[in-house]
Design a protein around this motif. Structure first.
Motif, PDB file in Angstrom:
ATOM      1  N   TYR A 128       0.913  -1.143   0.097  1.00  0.00           N
ATOM      2  CA  TYR A 128      -0.279   0.261   0.018  1.00  0.00           C
ATOM      3  C   TYR A 128       1.019   1.092   0.122  1.00  0.00           C
ATOM      4  O   TYR A 128       0.549   2.186  -0.570  1.00  0.00           O
ATOM      5  N   GLY A 129       1.836   1.479   0.584  1.00  0.00           N
ATOM      6  CA  GLY A 129       3.059   2.382   1.213  1.00  0.00           C
ATOM      7  C   GLY A 129       3.879   2.507  -0.446  1.00  0.00           C
ATOM      8  O   GLY A 129       3.792   3.917  -1.026  1.00  0.00           O
ATOM      9  N   ALA A 130       3.718   1.542  -0.667  1.00  0.00           N
ATOM     10  CA  ALA A 130       4.683   1.718  -2.483  1.00  0.00           C
ATOM     11  C   ALA A 130       3.317   2.473  -3.365  1.00  0.00           C
ATOM     12  O   ALA A 130       4.030   2.648  -4.150  1.00  0.00           O
TER      13      ALA A 130
ATOM     14  N   CYS B  76       1.630  10.358   0.563  1.00  0.00           N
ATOM     15  CA  CYS B  76       0.486   9.545  -0.762  1.00  0.00           C
ATOM     16  C   CYS B  76       1.062   7.467   0.343  1.00  0.00           C
ATOM     17  O   CYS B  76       0.100   7.296   0.937  1.00  0.00           O
ATOM     18  N   ALA B  77       2.273   7.643   0.031  1.00  0.00           N
ATOM     19  CA  ALA B  77       2.952   6.683   0.208  1.00  0.00           C
ATOM     20  C   ALA B  77       2.597   6.396   2.304  1.00  0.00           C
ATOM     21  O   ALA B  77       2.099   5.276   2.933  1.00  0.00           O
ATOM     22  N   ILE B  78       3.042   7.561   3.006  1.00  0.00           N
ATOM     23  CA  ILE B  78       1.959   7.197   4.435  1.00  0.00           C
ATOM     24  C   ILE B  78       0.852   6.963   4.512  1.00  0.00           C
ATOM     25  O   ILE B  78       0.087   6.280   5.587  1.00  0.00           O
TER      26      ILE B  78
ATOM     27  N   GLU C 212       0.184   1.796  12.135  1.00  0.00           N
ATOM     28  CA  GLU C 212       0.945   2.859  13.144  1.00  0.00           C
ATOM     29  C   GLU C 212       1.212   3.672  12.397  1.00  0.00           C
ATOM     30  O   GLU C 212       1.506   3.559  11.016  1.00  0.00           O
ATOM     31  N   PHE C 213       0.589   5.372  12.742  1.00  0.00           N
ATOM     32  CA  PHE C 213       1.219   5.714  12.068  1.00  0.00           C
ATOM     33  C   PHE C 213       3.022   6.008  12.434  1.00  0.00           C
ATOM     34  O   PHE C 213       3.359   6.608  10.708  1.00  0.00           O
ATOM     35  N   ASN C 214       3.525   5.596  13.128  1.00  0.00           N
ATOM     36  CA  ASN C 214       4.896   6.277  13.427  1.00  0.00           C
ATOM     37  C   ASN C 214       5.084   4.882  11.434  1.00  0.00           C
ATOM     38  O   ASN C 214       6.786   5.163  11.731  1.00  0.00           O
ATOM     39  N   VAL C 215       4.918   3.990  11.973  1.00  0.00           N
ATOM     40  CA  VAL C 215       5.494   2.976  10.312  1.00  0.00           C
ATOM     41  C   VAL C 215       4.838   3.412   9.494  1.00  0.00           C
ATOM     42  O   VAL C 215       6.203   3.665   8.873  1.00  0.00           O
ATOM     43  N   ALA C 216       3.707   3.881   9.292  1.00  0.00           N
ATOM     44  CA  ALA C 216       3.180   4.746   8.172  1.00  0.00           C
ATOM     45  C   ALA C 216       4.070   5.987   7.750  1.00  0.00           C
ATOM     46  O   ALA C 216       4.744   6.068   6.705  1.00  0.00           O
ATOM     47  N   LEU C 217       4.433   7.018   8.746  1.00  0.00           N
ATOM     48  CA  LEU C 217       5.775   7.641   8.195  1.00  0.00           C
ATOM     49  C   LEU C 217       6.665   7.432   8.218  1.00  0.00           C
ATOM     50  O   LEU C 217       7.353   7.821   7.510  1.00  0.00           O
ATOM     51  N   LYS C 218       7.744   6.384   8.491  1.00  0.00           N
ATOM     52  CA  LYS C 218       8.595   5.679   8.473  1.00  0.00           C
ATOM     53  C   LYS C 218       8.591   5.412   6.964  1.00  0.00           C
ATOM     54  O   LYS C 218      10.097   5.287   6.016  1.00  0.00           O
ATOM     55  N   ALA C 219       7.835   4.320   6.239  1.00  0.00           N
ATOM     56  CA  ALA C 219       7.315   4.104   5.368  1.00  0.00           C
ATOM     57  C   ALA C 219       7.233   5.573   4.175  1.00  0.00           C
ATOM     58  O   ALA C 219       8.127   5.661   3.126  1.00  0.00           O
ATOM     59  N   GLY C 220       7.228   6.440   4.557  1.00  0.00           N
ATOM     60  CA  GLY C 220       6.303   6.999   3.605  1.00  0.00           C
ATOM     61  C   GLY C 220       8.031   7.858   3.412  1.00  0.00           C
ATOM     62  O   GLY C 220       8.663   8.332   2.403  1.00  0.00           O
ATOM     63  N   PHE C 221       8.528   8.054   4.722  1.00  0.00           N
ATOM     64  CA  PHE C 221      10.481   8.182   4.312  1.00  0.00           C
ATOM     65  C   PHE C 221      11.148   8.340   3.834  1.00  0.00           C
ATOM     66  O   PHE C 221      11.693   8.143   2.860  1.00  0.00           O
TER      67      PHE C 221
END
Length: 163
Positions: free
Chosen positions: A81-83, A109-111, A120-129
């Motif tokens: 989903y992030g990709a 959009c990755a977030i 979780e938001f922290n995981v989503a933020l890390k993946a977005g980064f």
């Protein structure tokens, strides 16, 4: 005929450099096409080895350009989903707040993609980064190759004009 090839090649060089930043344009292949066109002029003679090596570099860069943002997303804990979000963000960024949207929309959009996947938001933020870093890495990689090919192009045009 040589002048027409040089003019078309110059247009391709400019479009190629722009294409390193604008995802809709195949930047590095346009630069390589300019080199190939220049090869057909009467005074330019790139070696076969030069053309083959740079052709391989162009192919590898094009493949890596699609793979690096996905790898960055997954390396930092993101999923499909992030990709996908990062890929959609690249396209959306051309239309939302250009030129800054092209840079920041893959991150956003990755977030969002990761959040849609119930991360979780922290995981989503890390993946977005990770997607953001991968996208910027791809741009830098393409610009390095594009500017290098542009150098060879304009060096040969200079030799053509002043020889």
């Amino acid at each position: 005929m040589d002048i027409i090839l040089i003019v078309i090649g110059t247009i391709l060089i400019i479009a190629g450099i722009l294409g390193c930043i604008i995802p809709a344009l195949p930047g590095v292949p346009l630069n390589y096409l300019a080199i190939v066109l220049l090869q057909f002029t009467s005074k330019t003679d790139f070696s076969t080895q030069f053309l083959v090596v740079w052709g391989i570099v162009v192919i590898v860069v094009q493949i890596l350009d699609y793979y690096i943002p996905v790898w960055g997303t997954k390396k930092l804990g993101g999923g499909s989903y992030g990709a996908w979000g990062a890929g959609i963000g690249v396209i959306a960024g051309m239309f939302v707040f250009p030129p800054w949207g092209i840079i920041f929309m893959p991150l956003v959009c990755a977030i969002l993609g990761e959040l849609l996947d119930n991360k979780e938001f922290n995981v989503a933020l890390k993946a977005g980064f990770g997607a953001f870093v991968g996208f910027l890495t791809g741009i830098v990689m393409k610009l390095v190759v594009s500017i290098t090919l542009s150098f060879f192009f304009f060096r040969e045009v200079y030799r053509y004009i002043f020889s």
